[in-house]
Design an enzyme around this catalytic site. Structure first.
Site, short mmCIF file in Angstrom:
data_model
loop_
_atom_site.label_atom_id
_atom_site.label_comp_id
_atom_site.label_asym_id
_atom_site.label_seq_id
_atom_site.Cartn_x
_atom_site.Cartn_y
_atom_site.Cartn_z
N LYS A 162 0.98 -1.20 -2.68
CA LYS A 162 0.16 -1.41 -3.90
C LYS A 162 -0.72 -2.70 -4.11
O LYS A 162 -1.78 -3.19 -4.06
CB LYS A 162 0.92 -1.86 -5.33
CG LYS A 162 0.90 -0.32 -5.57
CD LYS A 162 0.10 0.55 -6.10
CE LYS A 162 -0.05 1.61 -6.63
NZ LYS A 162 -1.24 2.82 -7.19
N GLU A 177 -2.49 -2.19 -15.06
CA GLU A 177 -1.73 -0.96 -16.27
C GLU A 177 -0.92 -1.26 -15.21
O GLU A 177 -0.83 -1.37 -13.48
CB GLU A 177 -2.46 -0.14 -16.77
CG GLU A 177 -3.01 1.29 -15.02
CD GLU A 177 -3.22 0.64 -14.12
OE1 GLU A 177 -4.43 -0.42 -14.25
OE2 GLU A 177 -3.69 1.51 -12.43
N SER A 235 4.28 4.87 1.24
CA SER A 235 4.17 4.07 0.36
C SER A 235 5.34 2.73 -0.06
O SER A 235 4.58 1.86 -0.32
CB SER A 235 3.69 5.23 -0.44
OG SER A 235 4.22 5.72 -1.57
#
Lengths: 270, 374
Positions: free
Chosen positions: B67, B89, B356
């Site tokens: 991220k 969000e 990830s």
């Protein structure tokens, strides 16, 4: 000329601004909504915005979010909303604008929806999350079925956008009074008058103002420089508080009457 | 809509600007800890007895997941645009943490919207965000998960559009977000491509990544899209099983719809109302998927499969025991798919898994699932 345009022309001759109340279809059930629609007409509504509830109403504040949730809990669907419009049409000619989000319409099928809406007796469509840039398909079908496709403008809309919306919109232009979501506000922006004037210079369509209007005084102020005032959340709050269908309808009608009375006392300057 | 046009223009300018690209690159390498390794998982390969498996270790990025790549890109853009306040969000909280991190790093005010359900299951990340100086706004509306957090962030954005930048964490939402997030995340695939070519002297046969909104999969896949020999597999969250209706597999179980400003596969009911989703991985618990992934599926470039909650849990245990790596629940979905795929492939074939994120944030959830009290 569409029913909406006729209504505006008629009010124009009388020097009056239109009052457009908003209610969510099926909140808390369709039988109550039908009673409320009749009460709104009796109270003096010139046109009615009928909300099609959606699970993710991103343009709405808490009041209309709650209202949509209540309506959806009862398994409300588009065909049943159109059935309600048909029932209302048996006794009323007040123009109805269906106000909603795109996905339920898209899922139903844009062409089918427009055909069914026109047959049921709806007069206009306002799709709040479909910008004019993406509206070609919907516009093709609303035009084909003789429905007015109404677009929104807001204080952040630049001159290019105002021009584009002025060119494509029908019925009236819905001017969003605040940068933000729906919901009753304590105060409206003083610059609203000049902002509406700016839009008016770009279009021959009537300009209505909505989002945040909650009192007869505010509605009357709007009536002084715009062609319509839309009142949603403040009305729904009253309906929400009243107990039982008959009482909800009575309270809704009384509030609309108060709003319209205040608006009528203003001579429109434009 | 004017805000999106403003953003589109600003991004179009920035991506052509060498100084922006340099700043982004520097931030990725010096601050976020890139390049992440492409690790040959030898024991995993042996255990599964088929294809040779590599892990692209995004779990080793600063803040523990991929991220951060996107948040760095977007915060640099926000700064260029002169915005003072950042909102975002978050589902699992990884994007929220990554946003709070870069907001702290660049001294911008930050508010994170998070559904009540997710706040409850990701309390550790909530605390991390607060420690980083962000305000966490708990969303009580709707299903109280990621989509509702996104609704509320959109409402906040239209209300404070003049000074606020909305930092979307996935390849979902309105244009230009899907394109922009893909571009910022494609550093994953560019690196992996280079690293793989160096290690093996050719391109991999398979890329496998989990898909919620789709940012890590798009990041890994995109630089390989024009290499027809490389097959791509997206793994959606089957939750308690695709047939139970309690899942988050938008492509496998949804229909075309419009949600949050993009047209894509959406989990919806027969009325076109958005359905509530379920996945044990909060980061996959979203009823939509990036529009570009929908496109890549429709034209046959990316294949989709799914993995259930329990398969993801099994995969976490497996990787922990075999390689000493505890993956995030999200990434474990990709691993679960490879557990099925690899044994069917020949030993000369190769697979890259997009790992990830790391699993630290999920220990409470995994413990709960296994009936262990922490």
């Amino acid at each position: 000329m569409s029913s909406i345009e006729k209504k505006f022309a008629e009010l124009q001759r009388r020097g009056e601004a239109a009052l457009i109340p908003f209610v969510t279809a099926g909140d808390p059930n369709l039988a109550t909504t039908l009673k409320i629609l009749h009460a709104l007409e009796k109270g003096g509504a010139d046109c009615i915005e009928l909300g099609i509830p959606f699970s993710d109403p991103t343009a709405d504040g808490p009041t209309i979010q709650r209202s949509s949730e209540r309506a959806l809990r009862n398994g409300l669907s588009l065909p049943r909303i159109l059935q309600l419009v048909r029932q209302f049409r048996r006794t009323s000619e007040v123009p109805i604008v269906l106000f909603g989000y795109f996905n339920p319409i898209f899922h139903y099928g844009v062409a089918n929806f427009c055909r069914a809406a026109a047959r049921a007796g709806a007069d206009g469509i306002l799709c709040v999350d479909l910008p004019p840039e993406e509206s070609a398909e919907l516009k093709r079908w609303t035009d084909a079925e003789g429905l007015d496709l109404i677009f929104l403008l807001s204080p952040t809309s630049g001159p290019e956008r105002v021009k584009r919306v002025a060119g494509r919109g029908r019925g009236f232009i819905y001017y969003v009074s605040v940068t933000g979501v729906t919901g009753a506000r304590q105060a409206l922006d003083n610059r609203l008058r000049s902002q509406v004037a700016r839009v008016r210079r770009a279009t021959s369509l009537p300009v209505g103002v909505g989002f945040g209007i909650s009192t007869p005084k505010q509605a009357a102020w709007i009536a002084g420089f715009a062609d319509a005032a839309v009142v949603g959340s403040a009305l729904i709050e009253r309906i929400e508080k009243a107990k039982g269908g008959a009482e909800k309808a009575r309270r809704a009608g009384a509030f609309v009457f108060e709003l319209k009375r205040a608006m009528k006392q203003v001579v429109k300057k434009s | 809509m004017p805000a999106l046009t403003e953003l589109e223009r600003a991004y179009a300018q920035a991506r052509r600007d060498p100084s922006f690209r340099k700043e982004f690159r520097q931030s990725l390498y010096e601050y976020a800890g890139r390049a992440t390794p492409l690790y040959f998982a030898e024991r995993l390969t042996d255990k599964l007895g088929g294809a040779k498996i590599y892990l692209k270790r995004e779990d080793l990025c600063h803040t523990g997941a991929h991220k951060i790549n996107n948040t760095l890109g977007q915060i640099l853009l926000a700064r260029r645009m002169g915005k003072e306040r950042i909102i975002a969000e978050t589902g699992a909280g990884q994007h929220g943490v990554a946003t709070a991190t870069v907001a702290a790093r660049f001294g911008l005010e930050c508010e994170i919207f998070m559904g009540r359900e997710d706040v409850a299951r990701q309390s550790l990340n909530v605390f991390r965000m607060k420690l980083l100086g962000a305000k966490v706004r708990v969303v009580e509306a709707g299903s109280r998960t990621l989509k509702d957090a996104m609704n509320e962030a959109l409402r906040d954005w239209v209300t404070h559009v003049r000074n606020t930048y909305y930092l979307i964490g996935s390849v979902a939402g309105p244009h230009p977000y899907p394109m922009m997030v893909r571009d910022f995340q494609s550093v994953i695939g560019k690196e992996a491509r280079r690293q793989f070519l160096k290690a093996e002297g050719r391109l991999p046969d398979y890329l496998v990544a989990c898909v919620g909104g789709g940012s890590n999969s798009m990041g890994l896949f995109y630089p390989f899209v024009r290499d027809p020999q490389v097959r791509m597999l997206g793994v959606e969250a089957a939750g308690r099983g695709l047939r139970t209706g309690k899942h988050a597999a938008s492509i496998l179980g949804g229909e075309v719809g419009v949600l949050h400003g993009s047209k894509s596969y959406v989990l919806q009911d027969e009325r076109g109302q958005i359905r509530e989703t379920h996945s044990i991985a909060a980061g996959l618990d979203y009823p939509g998927v990036g529009p570009e992934l929908s496109y890549l599926r429709d034209c046959g470039r990316v294949q989709f499969v799914s993995a259930t909650d329990s398969e993801a849990i099994e995969a976490i245990k497996f990787l922990a025991e075999v390689e000493g790596i505890i993956p995030a629940l999200e990434s474990a979905h990709a691993l679960a798919a490879v557990k099925r795929l690899a044994p069917r492939l020949a030993k000369r074939q190769t697979v890259i898994i997009g790992l990830s994120g790391r699993g630290d944030k999920d220990m409470m959830t995994v413990g709960d699932y296994l009936g262990v009290t922490l």
